[in-house]
Write a protein that holds these residues in place. Structure first.
Motif, PDB file in Angstrom:
ATOM      1  N   HIS A 177       0.840  -1.199   0.000  1.00 35.38           N
ATOM      2  CA  HIS A 177       0.000   0.000   0.000  1.00 35.38           C
ATOM      3  C   HIS A 177       0.882   1.259   0.000  1.00 35.38           C
ATOM      4  CE1 HIS A 177      -4.015   1.762   1.690  1.00 35.38           C
ATOM      5  NE2 HIS A 177      -3.549   2.464   0.689  1.00 35.38           N
ATOM      6  N   THR A 181       1.147   4.312  -2.833  1.00 36.87           N
ATOM      7  CA  THR A 181       0.941   5.713  -2.471  1.00 36.87           C
ATOM      8  C   THR A 181       2.142   6.563  -2.862  1.00 36.87           C
ATOM      9  OG1 THR A 181      -0.442   4.998  -0.616  1.00 36.87           O
ATOM     10  CG2 THR A 181       0.318   7.270  -0.585  1.00 36.87           C
ATOM     11  N   ARG A 218      -2.354   2.450   7.320  1.00 42.66           N
ATOM     12  CA  ARG A 218      -2.994   2.273   6.021  1.00 42.66           C
ATOM     13  C   ARG A 218      -4.189   3.211   5.865  1.00 42.66           C
ATOM     14  NH1 ARG A 218      -3.659  -3.742   3.945  1.00 42.66           N
ATOM     15  NH2 ARG A 218      -3.869  -2.512   2.022  1.00 42.66           N
ATOM     16  N   GLY A 219      -4.846   3.573   6.971  1.00 45.61           N
ATOM     17  CA  GLY A 219      -5.920   4.549   6.902  1.00 45.61           C
ATOM     18  C   GLY A 219      -5.409   5.894   6.417  1.00 45.61           C
ATOM     19  N   LEU A 220      -4.222   6.280   6.893  1.00 43.06           N
ATOM     20  CA  LEU A 220      -3.589   7.513   6.432  1.00 43.06           C
ATOM     21  C   LEU A 220      -3.310   7.439   4.935  1.00 43.06           C
ATOM     22  CD1 LEU A 220      -2.131  10.239   6.853  1.00 43.06           C
ATOM     23  CD2 LEU A 220      -0.095   8.932   7.490  1.00 43.06           C
ATOM     24  N   ARG A 222      -4.827   5.621   2.697  1.00 42.09           N
ATOM     25  CA  ARG A 222      -6.093   5.703   1.954  1.00 42.09           C
ATOM     26  C   ARG A 222      -6.572   7.154   1.845  1.00 42.09           C
ATOM     27  NH1 ARG A 222      -7.045   0.655   4.430  1.00 42.09           N
ATOM     28  NH2 ARG A 222      -7.881   1.646   6.301  1.00 42.09           N
ATOM     29  N   GLN A 223      -6.405   7.924   2.934  1.00 39.97           N
ATOM     30  CA  GLN A 223      -6.823   9.319   2.914  1.00 39.97           C
ATOM     31  C   GLN A 223      -5.982  10.126   1.919  1.00 39.97           C
ATOM     32  OE1 GLN A 223      -9.415  10.575   4.230  1.00 39.97           O
ATOM     33  NE2 GLN A 223      -9.062  12.770   3.858  1.00 39.97           N
ATOM     34  N   VAL A 224      -4.680   9.844   1.850  1.00 36.50           N
ATOM     35  CA  VAL A 224      -3.814  10.516   0.883  1.00 36.50           C
ATOM     36  C   VAL A 224      -4.295  10.235  -0.545  1.00 36.50           C
ATOM     37  CG1 VAL A 224      -1.487  10.565  -0.110  1.00 36.50           C
ATOM     38  CG2 VAL A 224      -1.787  10.570   2.376  1.00 36.50           C
ATOM     39  N   TRP A 226      -7.292   9.297  -1.536  1.00 36.53           N
ATOM     40  CA  TRP A 226      -8.580   9.948  -1.771  1.00 36.53           C
ATOM     41  C   TRP A 226      -8.396  11.430  -2.056  1.00 36.53           C
ATOM     42  CZ3 TRP A 226     -11.000  14.010   0.654  1.00 36.53           C
ATOM     43  CH2 TRP A 226     -12.325  14.258   0.255  1.00 36.53           C
ATOM     44  N   LYS A 227      -7.511  12.081  -1.297  1.00 34.70           N
ATOM     45  CA  LYS A 227      -7.287  13.519  -1.467  1.00 34.70           C
ATOM     46  C   LYS A 227      -6.723  13.819  -2.852  1.00 34.70           C
ATOM     47  CE  LYS A 227      -7.487  17.605   0.520  1.00 34.70           C
ATOM     48  NZ  LYS A 227      -8.753  18.171   1.008  1.00 34.70           N
ATOM     49  N   ASP A 230      -9.491  13.206  -5.407  1.00 36.55           N
ATOM     50  CA  ASP A 230     -10.504  14.257  -5.321  1.00 36.55           C
ATOM     51  C   ASP A 230     -10.008  15.549  -5.958  1.00 36.55           C
ATOM     52  OD1 ASP A 230     -11.633  16.594  -3.057  1.00 36.55           O
ATOM     53  OD2 ASP A 230     -13.064  15.359  -4.159  1.00 36.55           O
TER      54      ASP A 230
END
Length: 252
Positions: A177, A181, A218-220, A222-224, A226-227, A230
């Protein structure tokens, strides 16, 4: 101790049998074979195993090292050589507390003629080298015997660890992951990606993350992702303004 011994691509039945005997001598019983190049139940292996024939029959076979380590929370690679871009191997005594504190450690040994290659060692959090004279090449069974002795019989048992670290499968998924990223945000490119990820592995493996911590990281990521996605959908207007350097006392 729930210690697994992992033999990567062993070549000869006799060496597998002798390694199983060495394991039994030191109290290890979980033998794992990764892509063996011979029959581990061959008569030569059974003969060399002597009273450890049951370990051969109970041995688990895996197509890849990643699968063999999936349920382990610490993997210790063995090597007699220094490798570029990889941490230097340590003395067994320095690693003994770490191995004893792990809930499910694994010792990983490479093929007889080459030892572990770099891509195998990348999947190990730490590496160990048995101190020898100038000639450092050990027979596979000798290496298994010495390293198992250091971690199973070298000192008294330490108190049981209460904190459970993430399994290697959870960590490998996190590193995959992270690699995606880094490529997504341009942190690295295809040429430098492997070297860069090795450096991050060294940092994050030292943290001995728990399962929850690996999920948090991994949540961090995923947020990167998505940002970035977006911002790409919304166009240049969605990007934050460029920031100059922070002012200092000398700034007018």
């Amino acid at each position: 101790m729930n210690l697994a011994v992992v033999l990567v691509s062993p070549k000869t039945p006799g060496n597998i049998g002798a390694a199983a005997r060495a394991m039994l001598n030191m109290g290890a019983r979980d033998l794992r074979l990764v892509a063996p190049r011979c029959d581990h139940l061959d008569s030569g292996a059974v003969a060399m195993a002597v009273h450890a024939a049951d370990l051969l029959r109970e041995a688990r076979l895996y197509p890849t090292l990643r699968e063999a380590l999936a349920d382990r929370d610490l993997s210790v690679g063995t090597t007699a050589r220094l490798r570029a871009d990889l941490p230097a191997p340590q003395h067994p005594g320095h690693l003994r507390p770490l191995v004893r504190a792990a809930a499910a450690p694994a010792l990983v040994f490479g093929p007889e003629e080459t030892g572990l290659i770099n891509s195998d060692l990348e999947q190990c959090q730490v590496t160990v080298r048995v101190p020898t004279a100038e000639y450092a090449s050990l027979n596979l069974a000798q290496a298994v015997l010495l390293v198992c002795y250091e971690f199973l019989q070298g000192v008294d048992e330490l108190p049981e660890r209460t904190r459970k670290t993430a399994t290697r499968e959870e960590m490998e998924a996190m590193y995959g992951h992270l690699h995606e990223t880094m490529r997504l945000i341009g942190y690295t490119d295809a040429v430098r990606a492997r070297h860069t990820l090795r450096l991050w592995r060294a940092v994050l493996d030292r943290a001995l993350m728990s399962s929850a911590e690996s999920r948090l990281f991994r949540g961090l990521l995923r947020q990167v992702a998505w940002k970035v996605e977006d911002a790409a959908r919304r166009g240049p207007a969605a990007l934050p303004p460029a920031q100059g350097p922070e002012p200092t006392e000398d700034t007018p």
